[in-house]
Write a protein that holds these residues in place. Structure first.
Motif, mmCIF file in Angstrom:
data_model
loop_
_atom_site.group_PDB
_atom_site.id
_atom_site.type_symbol
_atom_site.label_atom_id
_atom_site.label_comp_id
_atom_site.label_asym_id
_atom_site.label_seq_id
_atom_site.Cartn_x
_atom_site.Cartn_y
_atom_site.Cartn_z
ATOM 1 N N HIS A 26 0.799 -1.223 0.000
ATOM 2 C CA HIS A 26 0.000 0.000 0.000
ATOM 3 C C HIS A 26 0.835 1.277 0.000
ATOM 4 O O HIS A 26 0.339 2.330 -0.410
ATOM 5 N N HIS A 32 -2.552 0.461 -6.039
ATOM 6 C CA HIS A 32 -3.722 0.962 -5.300
ATOM 7 C C HIS A 32 -3.926 2.465 -5.447
ATOM 8 O O HIS A 32 -4.838 3.031 -4.861
ATOM 9 N N ASP A 35 -7.506 3.332 -6.771
ATOM 10 C CA ASP A 35 -8.645 2.609 -6.203
ATOM 11 C C ASP A 35 -9.912 3.453 -6.151
ATOM 12 O O ASP A 35 -11.008 2.953 -6.329
ATOM 13 N N ARG A 157 -18.962 -2.154 -5.997
ATOM 14 C CA ARG A 157 -17.567 -1.705 -5.912
ATOM 15 C C ARG A 157 -16.932 -1.927 -7.272
ATOM 16 O O ARG A 157 -17.298 -2.845 -7.999
ATOM 17 N N HIS A 160 -11.880 -2.745 -10.680
ATOM 18 C CA HIS A 160 -10.478 -2.447 -10.362
ATOM 19 C C HIS A 160 -10.190 -2.754 -8.893
ATOM 20 O O HIS A 160 -9.244 -3.472 -8.570
ATOM 21 N N LEU A 161 -11.000 -2.208 -7.991
ATOM 22 C CA LEU A 161 -10.803 -2.397 -6.564
ATOM 23 C C LEU A 161 -10.942 -3.870 -6.188
ATOM 24 O O LEU A 161 -10.136 -4.411 -5.420
ATOM 25 N N TRP A 164 -7.843 -5.998 -7.693
ATOM 26 C CA TRP A 164 -6.579 -5.739 -6.997
ATOM 27 C C TRP A 164 -6.618 -6.198 -5.554
ATOM 28 O O TRP A 164 -5.613 -6.693 -5.029
ATOM 29 N N ALA A 165 -7.755 -6.070 -4.890
ATOM 30 C CA ALA A 165 -7.873 -6.582 -3.523
ATOM 31 C C ALA A 165 -7.787 -8.111 -3.515
ATOM 32 O O ALA A 165 -7.236 -8.701 -2.579
#
Length: 186
Positions: A26, A32, A35, A157, A160-161, A164-165
Motif C-alpha cells: 500500500h 492501489h 482505487d 464496488r 479495479h478495486l 486488486w484486492a
C-alpha cells in the motif's frame, strides 16, 4: 492432527510477514493509487454534505423505506435520475492510522488461526510442505479475498478495486501458506 498450541509460531510469524508486506503493497507499489476516483467539484460536494449533518456510518442513496416503497413510481424516478450510491462517512479529522493497523494485525492473526485450525485438523506432524501449503493457503485465500466479491456483486464496488484486492489476498495467502509450510511441526 496438530493442535493450535503447536502452531503458535507459524500463526504469529505469518501475521507479521503479511503485515509487513501489506504495508509495502500500500505504501510502495502503485497498484492501489487508482482505487478511488476524485469527486468532481470536491469542495462544493463536501460543503453540501456538511450541510446535511451526516454522522459517521454507512449510507445509501436513494434508500427505500420498504419493499412497497421500492416498487413505487417515485422511488423508481429517484433511481432513474440518480445519482445512486453507497458511501461510508468516516469521523472528521486527520487521525492516525494506529487503531486501523492494530485492527488489521488482529485480523491477520485471526486468519492465521483459521488457517492453522484447518491445516492442523487435516494434517499431522511432519506433513509435507506442499500439503501444509495447500490447506493453509486455500483457507487464507478464502479469508483474505473471497468475501470481497460480495462488495462488487451487491454494492457495485469497482472491478479495479475488487480485482486488486483479490490479488492482494492471493499474495497474503501465499505468504501465509509458505510460512506454515516452513514452520510446520516436524
Amino acid at each position: 492432527m496438530v493442535g493450535l498450541s503447536a502452531l503458535w509460531l507459524p500463526i504469529v510469524v505469518s501475521a507479521v510477514i503479511v503485515f509487513v508486506v501489506s504495508s509495502l503493497v500500500h505504501m510502495v507499489l502503485p497498484w492501489h493509487k487508482k482505487d478511488f476516483a476524485r469527486v468532481p467539484d470536491e469542495d462544493r460536494v463536501m460543503e453540501l454534505l456538511r450541510g446535511v449533518g451526516l454522522t459517521p456510518g454507512d449510507y445509501m442513496l436513494p434508500r427505500p423505506d420498504s419493499m412497497d416503497h421500492m416498487k413505487s413510481a417515485a422511488f423508481r424516478e429517484k433511481c432513474e435520475r440518480g445519482p445512486k450510491l453507497t458511501m461510508t462517512v468516516m469521523p472528521n479529522g486527520f487521525g492516525g492510522m494506529g487503531s486501523a493497523l492494530v485492527q488489521w494485525f488482529i485480523y491477520l492473526l485471526i486468519v492465521a488461526i483459521f488457517a492453522a485450525y484447518v491445516a492442523g485438523r487435516a494434517l499431522g506432524p511432519g506433513a509435507a510442505y506442499l500439503a501444509v501449503f495447500r490447506f493453509a493457503g486455500v483457507t487464507a485465500f478464502a479469508a483474505y479475498a473471497l468475501a470481497l466479491w460480495q462488495l462488487r456483486i451487491w454494492w457495485k464496488r469497482s472491478w479495479h478495486l475488487t480485482i486488486w484486492a483479490t490479488i492482494d489476498g492471493l499474495v497474503y495467502a501465499l505468504l501465509t501458506a509458505g510460512t506454515f509450510g516452513w514452520l510446520w511441526p516436524r
